[in-house]
Design an enzyme around this catalytic site. Structure first.
Site, PDB file in Angstrom:
ATOM      1  N   THR A  86     -52.590  17.565 -43.046  1.00 39.45           N
ATOM      2  CA  THR A  86     -52.968  17.781 -41.804  1.00 39.45           C
ATOM      3  C   THR A  86     -53.888  18.383 -42.610  1.00 39.45           C
ATOM      4  OG1 THR A  86     -50.900  18.990 -41.672  1.00 39.45           O
ATOM      5  CG2 THR A  86     -51.179  16.611 -40.455  1.00 39.45           C
TER       6      THR A  86
ATOM      7  N   CYS B 186     -44.063  18.665 -36.673  1.00 39.03           N
ATOM      8  CA  CYS B 186     -44.903  18.879 -35.984  1.00 39.03           C
ATOM      9  C   CYS B 186     -45.494  17.398 -35.310  1.00 39.03           C
ATOM     10  CB  CYS B 186     -46.531  19.752 -36.884  1.00 39.03           C
ATOM     11  SG  CYS B 186     -47.440  19.744 -35.809  1.00 39.03           S
TER      12      CYS B 186
ATOM     13  N   SER C 241     -50.111  29.123 -40.021  1.00 37.38           N
ATOM     14  CA  SER C 241     -48.743  30.203 -40.176  1.00 37.38           C
ATOM     15  C   SER C 241     -48.572  32.031 -39.976  1.00 37.38           C
ATOM     16  CB  SER C 241     -48.135  29.099 -41.394  1.00 37.38           C
ATOM     17  OG  SER C 241     -49.214  29.538 -41.886  1.00 37.38           O
TER      18      SER C 241
ATOM     19  N   ASN D 292     -53.386  25.384 -45.081  1.00 36.51           N
ATOM     20  CA  ASN D 292     -54.477  25.595 -44.631  1.00 36.51           C
ATOM     21  C   ASN D 292     -54.836  27.276 -45.120  1.00 36.51           C
ATOM     22  OD1 ASN D 292     -53.787  27.919 -42.145  1.00 36.51           O
ATOM     23  ND2 ASN D 292     -51.779  26.791 -42.441  1.00 36.51           N
TER      24      ASN D 292
ATOM     25  N   GLU E 291     -45.525  18.533 -46.717  1.00 38.27           N
ATOM     26  CA  GLU E 291     -45.844  17.656 -45.861  1.00 38.27           C
ATOM     27  C   GLU E 291     -46.440  16.233 -46.971  1.00 38.27           C
ATOM     28  OE1 GLU E 291     -49.149  18.425 -43.363  1.00 38.27           O
ATOM     29  OE2 GLU E 291     -49.999  16.312 -43.874  1.00 38.27           O
TER      30      GLU E 291
ATOM     31  N   CYS F 241     -55.617  18.183 -38.900  1.00 45.72           N
ATOM     32  CA  CYS F 241     -55.997  18.174 -37.427  1.00 45.72           C
ATOM     33  C   CYS F 241     -56.922  19.488 -36.506  1.00 45.72           C
ATOM     34  CB  CYS F 241     -54.256  19.581 -37.203  1.00 45.72           C
ATOM     35  SG  CYS F 241     -53.986  21.114 -37.953  1.00 45.72           S
TER      36      CYS F 241
END
Ligand code: SF4
Length: 498
Positions: free
Chosen positions: A356, A288, A458, A416, A318, A386
């Site tokens: 993020t 991303c 996602s 997330n 990540e 983000c």
């Protein structure tokens, strides 16, 4: 009878077994065959049950079903083109599974004789099992929550009239009794409710881009396309791309030399890029752009001599990728406690970055601790958490206090999505993370009149639709969408697939 669960069974043996599992419940005997079931169905119009279930034993036609297995119908066919859908099947099946019973879901058909007809033909038409009473009762039950659940007693391999009959029959009757609690939980979930739909929810721009990269690569270069790690952290996405020819591997060592490999949305460390070069792999990078931004900041801070404090979760892909940008300069800070104890070489040359997909509130608390300890702490030029993470958390916060329960659609390894559960719980709203409606225990829904619904960045949007469709078959549903932001961000595809 008003508002209660009514279970129909053909035979007295079945009726008794079911009643044992449903103390105080209503289990009616119809007698055997479609004609008797039609009579029972006509009588049904005189009463107003809260939910109707057809239960008993059945004959399996599909291969792979064993005596004692439970079948929950997704639709009941009458053999003459008539079909009654059973939209709450995923909920009942989830309850049966949670009770520890082996369960299959799929179409079933009502036939005049269980042991006549062609099992092979029905199996080829996708039918799992047959009964002799379902269709007339299913037609009568379309205005209330309706379920068809039976236990296999006869299969193509184990015919009913065999020496095994008594043994399989006894097992099936025990299983019928075991179906009582799941049936009760399913019926108790019935009723009218309001669904507060958080917006934005579901796919973000980075996830859409990563999925497009794999699909375009499959179109352009043909299968197999190798993908290092899960392209995004969602079981449905991975399953669908696997079916199209994507091969997911944990490490590049599993990719044949010279093959095409996609790096996932979470990004990779420079060491992984070097390894791909050494193995002469054709790389398409689906990282991303907002993760790439954090990598660039890490390199810049490290180059100027800072100790870089990376706030994030240990072991997350990540985080592994960002740490790899400057392993000698970046130190992971996982929570407030580690922020209080982390050591840096020079307190005047220290900066921070974040993963993020963190909880905005939790990250703020950690950064506050770091600021108190290191007043010279340099921040990234713009927030690393983000826009998609922030918006989805804001949307949950906007509804959480009004909900009896929040369902978050997402996989357990989706950072997330997990944060959305935490955000709701922090506001006092019980929350559950589920991959799809098939993981929702109907017991959670009893008494829930206002249900919050969202999906991690996602999780595919159609999963949300399926939850609403299923709930709508449990009673009238009013859907209120609560929108806190409108997203229009799109990211361009990498040159290899654009
Ligand atoms: S959640 Fe944010 S960082 Fe992650 S892929 Fe989506 S937009 Fe990119």
């Amino acid at each position: 009878v008003t508002g209660e669960l009514v279970v129909f069974a053909a035979l007295r043996l079945e009726q008794r077994a079911l009643a044992r599992g449903l103390p105080g419940g209503t289990v009616r005997r119809t007698g055997m065959g479609p004609a008797r079931a039609a009579v029972a169905a006509r009588r049904l119009s005189d009463s107003t049950p809260g939910a109707i279930a057809i239960a008993g034993v059945c004959g399996a036609v599909a291969p792979g079903l064993e005596p004692g297995d439970v079948v929950v119908a997704t639709e009941v066919r009458d053999g003459f083109g008539g079909v009654v859908p059973c939209q709450t099947a995923p909920l009942l099946a989830a309850a049966v599974r949670r009770a520890g019973l082996p369960v299959h879901t799929g179409p079933v058909q009502t036939v005049p004789r269980v042991f006549g007809g062609s099992r092979a033909r029905l199996a080829a038409e996708g039918v799992l099992a047959v009964d002799m009473e379902g269709a007339p009762l299913a037609r009568a039950g379309t205005n209330v929550p309706f379920a068809w659940v039976r236990v296999v007693v006869d299969t193509p391999k184990h015919r009913l009239l065999s020496p095994r009959t008594l043994r399989t029959g006894a097992t099936a009757l025990r299983r019928l009794t075991d179906l009582g609690p799941p049936l009760r939980a399913w019926a108790d979930a019935a009723g009218p409710r309001t669904v507060l739909l958080a917006a934005p929810r579901s796919f973000c721009a980075g996830v859409e881009r990563a999925i497009d990269v794999v699909e375009e690569a499959l179109d352009r270069y043909g299968a197999p396309i190798y993908v290092r790690k899960q392209i995004v952290h969602n079981a449905h996405v991975v399953r669908e791309l696997s079916a199209k020819g994507a091969v997911f591997v944990d490490e590049l060592a599993a990719v044949p030399a010279g093959a095409t490999v996609v790096f996932s949305a979470h990004g990779v460390s420079p060491a992984v890029r070097d390894q791909a070069d050494e193995r002469r792999l054709d790389v398409i990078d689906a990282t991303c752009p907002l993760v790439s931004k954090v990598h660039a900041e890490a390199r810049r801070f490290a180059r100027r001599g800072d100790t870089v404090l990376l706030v994030g979760h240990q072991g997350h892909e990540e985080v592994e990728g960002t740490l790899g940008e400057a392993p000698e300069s970046i130190v992971l800070v996982t929570d407030e406690q580690s922020a209080r104890t982390v050591q840096v070489a020079d307190p005047d040359r220290v900066s921070y970055l974040t993963q993020t997909t963190l909880s905005v509130d939790e990250a703020d608390r950690v950064v506050d601790v770091l600021r108190q300890r290191f007043p010279a702490l340099a921040a990234p030029p713009s927030d690393d958490i983000c826009y998609a993470t922030t918006n989805r958390q804001e949307a949950v916060r906007a509804i959480a206090r009004r909900c009896d329960l929040l369902l978050v659609l997402g996989s357990t390894n989706s950072s997330n999505s997990l944060r959305l559960v935490e955000v709701a719980e922090a506001d006092g709203c019980p929350a559950r993370l589920v991959d799809d409606i098939g993981e929702v225990d109907p017991g959670w829904l009893a008494g829930v009149r206002t249900l919050g619904l969202t999906a991690g960045a996602s999780a595919p949007p159609d999963l949300v639709d399926r939850v609403i469709d299923t709930l709508s078959a449990l009673g009238p549903v009013r859907v209120d969408e609560v929108t806190v932001a409108t997203e229009s961000i799109r990211f361009a595809l990498p040159k290899e697939v654009s």
